[in-house]
Design an enzyme around this catalytic site. Sequence first.
Site, PDB file in Angstrom:
ATOM      1  N   GLU A   1      -8.471   4.697  -1.657  1.00 36.82           N
ATOM      2  CA  GLU A   1      -9.155   4.452  -2.864  1.00 36.82           C
ATOM      3  C   GLU A   1      -9.606   3.207  -2.901  1.00 36.82           C
ATOM      4  OE1 GLU A   1      -6.156   4.938  -6.369  1.00 36.82           O
ATOM      5  OE2 GLU A   1      -5.577   6.419  -6.099  1.00 36.82           O
TER       6      GLU A   1
ATOM      7  N   GLY B   1     -30.157  -6.777  28.566  1.00 37.18           N
ATOM      8  CA  GLY B   1     -30.756  -6.669  27.330  1.00 37.18           C
ATOM      9  C   GLY B   1     -31.191  -4.904  27.438  1.00 37.18           C
TER      10      GLY B   1
ATOM     11  N   GLU C   1      -7.371   5.150   9.661  1.00 42.21           N
ATOM     12  CA  GLU C   1      -6.244   6.114  10.079  1.00 42.21           C
ATOM     13  C   GLU C   1      -5.180   5.059   9.943  1.00 42.21           C
ATOM     14  OE1 GLU C   1      -5.604   8.714   9.154  1.00 42.21           O
ATOM     15  OE2 GLU C   1      -3.208   9.308  10.262  1.00 42.21           O
TER      16      GLU C   1
ATOM     17  N   THR D   1      -5.403   0.817  10.113  1.00 40.78           N
ATOM     18  CA  THR D   1      -5.977  -0.897  10.859  1.00 40.78           C
ATOM     19  C   THR D   1      -4.797  -1.186  11.789  1.00 40.78           C
ATOM     20  OG1 THR D   1      -5.369  -2.007   9.242  1.00 40.78           O
ATOM     21  CG2 THR D   1      -7.279  -1.437   8.279  1.00 40.78           C
TER      22      THR D   1
HETATM   23  C1  LIG Z   1     -15.589   5.179   7.837  1.00 39.40           C
HETATM   24  C2  LIG Z   1     -14.915   5.942   7.757  1.00 39.40           C
HETATM   25  C3  LIG Z   1     -13.632   6.462   7.142  1.00 39.40           C
HETATM   26  C4  LIG Z   1     -12.867   7.104   6.249  1.00 39.40           C
HETATM   27  N1  LIG Z   1     -12.256   8.259   6.205  1.00 39.40           N
HETATM   28  C5  LIG Z   1     -11.126   8.104   5.618  1.00 39.40           C
HETATM   29  C6  LIG Z   1     -10.474   9.512   4.853  1.00 39.40           C
HETATM   30  O1  LIG Z   1     -11.600  10.423   5.499  1.00 39.40           O
HETATM   31  N2  LIG Z   1      -9.495  10.064   3.862  1.00 39.40           N
HETATM   32  C7  LIG Z   1      -9.053   8.311   3.642  1.00 39.40           C
HETATM   33  O2  LIG Z   1      -7.839   8.755   2.976  1.00 39.40           O
HETATM   34  N3  LIG Z   1      -9.670   7.787   3.881  1.00 39.40           N
HETATM   35  C8  LIG Z   1     -10.645   6.968   5.000  1.00 39.40           C
HETATM   36  N4  LIG Z   1     -10.787   5.898   4.885  1.00 39.40           N
HETATM   37  C9  LIG Z   1     -10.365   4.837   4.862  1.00 39.40           C
HETATM   38  C10 LIG Z   1      -9.230   4.052   6.235  1.00 39.40           C
HETATM   39  O3  LIG Z   1      -8.346   4.567   6.093  1.00 39.40           O
HETATM   40  C11 LIG Z   1      -9.131   3.000   4.875  1.00 39.40           C
HETATM   41  O4  LIG Z   1     -10.714   1.588   5.556  1.00 39.40           O
HETATM   42  C12 LIG Z   1      -8.252   1.787   5.928  1.00 39.40           C
HETATM   43  O5  LIG Z   1      -6.915   2.443   5.581  1.00 39.40           O
HETATM   44  C13 LIG Z   1      -8.366   0.022   5.420  1.00 39.40           C
HETATM   45  O6  LIG Z   1      -8.272   0.312   4.657  1.00 39.40           O
HETATM   46  P1  LIG Z   1      -8.992  -1.035   3.040  1.00 39.40           P
HETATM   47  O7  LIG Z   1     -10.187  -0.473   3.415  1.00 39.40           O
HETATM   48  O8  LIG Z   1      -8.936  -0.898   2.062  1.00 39.40           O
HETATM   49  O9  LIG Z   1      -8.882  -1.793   3.930  1.00 39.40           O
HETATM   50  P2  LIG Z   1      -8.407  -3.281   3.262  1.00 39.40           P
HETATM   51  O10 LIG Z   1      -6.604  -2.450   3.487  1.00 39.40           O
HETATM   52  O11 LIG Z   1      -8.258  -3.891   1.572  1.00 39.40           O
HETATM   53  O12 LIG Z   1      -7.806  -4.191   4.662  1.00 39.40           O
HETATM   54  C14 LIG Z   1      -8.560  -5.151   4.828  1.00 39.40           C
HETATM   55  C15 LIG Z   1      -8.499  -6.027   6.065  1.00 39.40           C
HETATM   56  O13 LIG Z   1      -7.492  -6.611   5.442  1.00 39.40           O
HETATM   57  C16 LIG Z   1      -5.959  -5.936   6.518  1.00 39.40           C
HETATM   58  N5  LIG Z   1      -4.674  -6.344   5.429  1.00 39.40           N
HETATM   59  C17 LIG Z   1      -4.432  -5.463   4.980  1.00 39.40           C
HETATM   60  N6  LIG Z   1      -3.523  -5.350   4.572  1.00 39.40           N
HETATM   61  C18 LIG Z   1      -2.765  -6.303   4.728  1.00 39.40           C
HETATM   62  C19 LIG Z   1      -1.349  -6.820   4.891  1.00 39.40           C
HETATM   63  N7  LIG Z   1      -0.148  -5.953   4.394  1.00 39.40           N
HETATM   64  N8  LIG Z   1      -1.395  -7.834   6.171  1.00 39.40           N
HETATM   65  C20 LIG Z   1      -2.286  -8.664   7.368  1.00 39.40           C
HETATM   66  N9  LIG Z   1      -3.862  -7.670   6.954  1.00 39.40           N
HETATM   67  C21 LIG Z   1      -3.491  -6.850   6.419  1.00 39.40           C
HETATM   68  C22 LIG Z   1      -6.742  -4.900   6.968  1.00 39.40           C
HETATM   69  O14 LIG Z   1      -6.085  -4.770   8.241  1.00 39.40           O
HETATM   70  C23 LIG Z   1      -7.857  -5.103   7.219  1.00 39.40           C
HETATM   71  O15 LIG Z   1      -8.267  -6.087   8.707  1.00 39.40           O
HETATM   72  C24 LIG Z   1     -12.320   6.205   6.051  1.00 39.40           C
HETATM   73  C25 LIG Z   1     -12.796   4.388   6.533  1.00 39.40           C
HETATM   74  C26 LIG Z   1     -13.947   4.007   6.960  1.00 39.40           C
HETATM   75  C27 LIG Z   1     -14.938   2.963   7.215  1.00 39.40           C
END
Ligand SMILES: Cc1cc2nc3c(=O)[nH]c(=O)nc-3n(C[C@H](O)[C@H](O)[C@H](O)COP(=O)(O)OP(=O)(O)OC[C@H]3O[C@@H](n4cnc5c(N)ncnc54)[C@H](O)[C@@H]3O)c2cc1C
Length: 558
Positions: free
Chosen positions: A128, A344, A367, A369
């Site tokens: 979300e 290049g 899935e 990070t």
């Molecule tokens: C192309 C694409 C396809 C996707 N497909 C799906 C899907 O089919 N279904 C679905 O449910 N989701 C999907 N996602 C979502 C994806 O799983 C999330 O983007 C991912 O889990 C990271 O969440 P976020 O983007 O909110 O980043 P955030 O959680 O905000 O993280 C941002 C950064 O902070 C770091 N971070 C976060 N928490 C911590 C912590 N506690 N300590 C230290 N560092 C931290 C992270 O490693 C990252 O580098 C998709 C995303 C993309 C971009």
Amino acid sequence: MIAKKTLTLSLKSLRDFAQKRLPDEVLRDLDARDECPLEIVRHMCHPDKLGMQLLFIPEEFGGLGGGAFDVYVICEEMARIDLGVATSVLATFLGSDPITVGATAEQKKYWLSRIANEGLLFAYGATEPEAGSDLAALRTTADRVEKDGRIVGYRINGSKQWISNGSIADAYTVLANTPGGPSWFIVEKGAPGFKQDKPEDKHGIRLSNTAALAFNDVYVDADRLVGGVEGQGLNQAQAVFGYTRLMVAAFGLGAGWAALDRAIPYSTKRIQAGAPLSEKQGYTHKLIVPHVARLEASRAFIEETAERIDAGEGSLNTEGAIAKYLATEAGNMAADASIQALGGYGYTHEYMVEKIKRDARITTIYEGTSEIMEMTISRDRWQLHLKTRGQHYHDLAKAHEALHEQHPEVGANFAALALHALAEVMERARVAHLTRHQHILLRLGELVANAECAGCLARRAARLAEGKLHEKANKRFGAAVLAALSRMFAREAALQVAQDGLRWVCGADGANDGGMPPFEAGLGLPAIYRAQAGLIADMDLIADVLYGRTAKNKVLAA
Ligand SMILES: Cc1cc2nc3c(=O)[nH]c(=O)nc-3n(C[C@H](O)[C@H](O)[C@H](O)COP(=O)(O)OP(=O)(O)OC[C@H]3O[C@@H](n4cnc5c(N)ncnc54)[C@H](O)[C@@H]3O)c2cc1C
């Protein structure tokens, strides 16, 4: 599990299909137009056509009942073709997972049979806007609708972000908060109040449809609550992490190899300074060989984990996290190095490696990070360290010393050095309370992953030497090369664990209490430095095999 013959046939059909329908110019064009080839995705998931989705559906519901190993093999191959299309197929795997692990018998029969027989496309709606890595922060709600004191349905309100297949799926598994806690629901396309946003304009995997979802009082019958009991959602998501992370690990592996398999032949034809680049050691030993070692090390971890999951050892979440972490980081780095390897030309669209690099980038994000993987790995292994009073990695090291006695060529002795050093770093971190620093905790996750993987690759090389690899295992390299790759990877892992361990312990002021001399001695740095002997010769051997050079040819080329 699928018979080896059936898996081989599936791979062949997949390759033939890709050659015909997704050649480079088509992929480039779709990428430039930012278009998901829906007809191709449907063809791949249609039971009478490619039927890739049949792989993960149990036989009783009309599928092939593939295991984790089968899914890894297919996922690697799909990623080699195109990571966007692979993601679209994966979304149905992921979307059906809560059903496979948590649904009632009737729900399984209804939905899994429909995926098998109708090629229904699914999407997996967990993330979300405010709940990414921290899923527990989800805000989407599912309120009970009651009639005569009985729950007859739910009304869903909220939104989902970054959902693969978001605007093309036929059905969605959606995580929402019920009065009893987070729960999965199945929502069909077209439900009143359910809207799919326009596709996102992404950096990579532009052939994959990704969209936000909005739920405005969307009504679903009570039988759409997966498992029929509220509050099971996070457990159901957890139950398959080992398995689903292996799929994304295989994506990293496939994408990394897809890039290297373009860079390697390119370098045999590109003449600079009077000879092909493939003959320049400063080129191959920086841009190609280390990436082959990292990819094959992560393959060892993927294959071992898949085998253990198929053998019924449970969901192996931590091992899945290690496999995903290593393979996706390795795939991403290999794709980046492949751009450099083409100079290049690599920087232009035509040569494909820049597209592969953009595509591979997602694998360290979705899935879970890489940072969340580091945390998952570290927390779990920290508990093991405490439970065994610091002996866990010393014991594992001893097992690899014993393996070295039987197979002196596979680098198990170097892996043992890495594992002993890891035990020392963790113990020092315990004594000096260093895991109060989150950065130290996450760095430990990285060291754990590399040290464990070094051991795993040594075990794989030993099994290959004994002719005992899994029958569906990748056999690209023979025993002598795999042993060289293993020695190379383990040397680096040992050095990284000892040097980075020392750095972080000192950096967190964990060595101010007189414990430094025994800690330094325990790390075994002198032995680790000496273990680097033979590194260049191993890299030469690996390069010779990659380029199909015999020793005689090499002398001639020199
Ligand atoms: C192309 C694409 C396809 C996707 N497909 C799906 C899907 O089919 N279904 C679905 O449910 N989701 C999907 N996602 C979502 C994806 O799983 C999330 O983007 C991912 O889990 C990271 O969440 P976020 O983007 O909110 O980043 P955030 O959680 O905000 O993280 C941002 C950064 O902070 C770091 N971070 C976060 N928490 C911590 C912590 N506690 N300590 C230290 N560092 C931290 C992270 O490693 C990252 O580098 C998709 C995303 C993309 C971009």
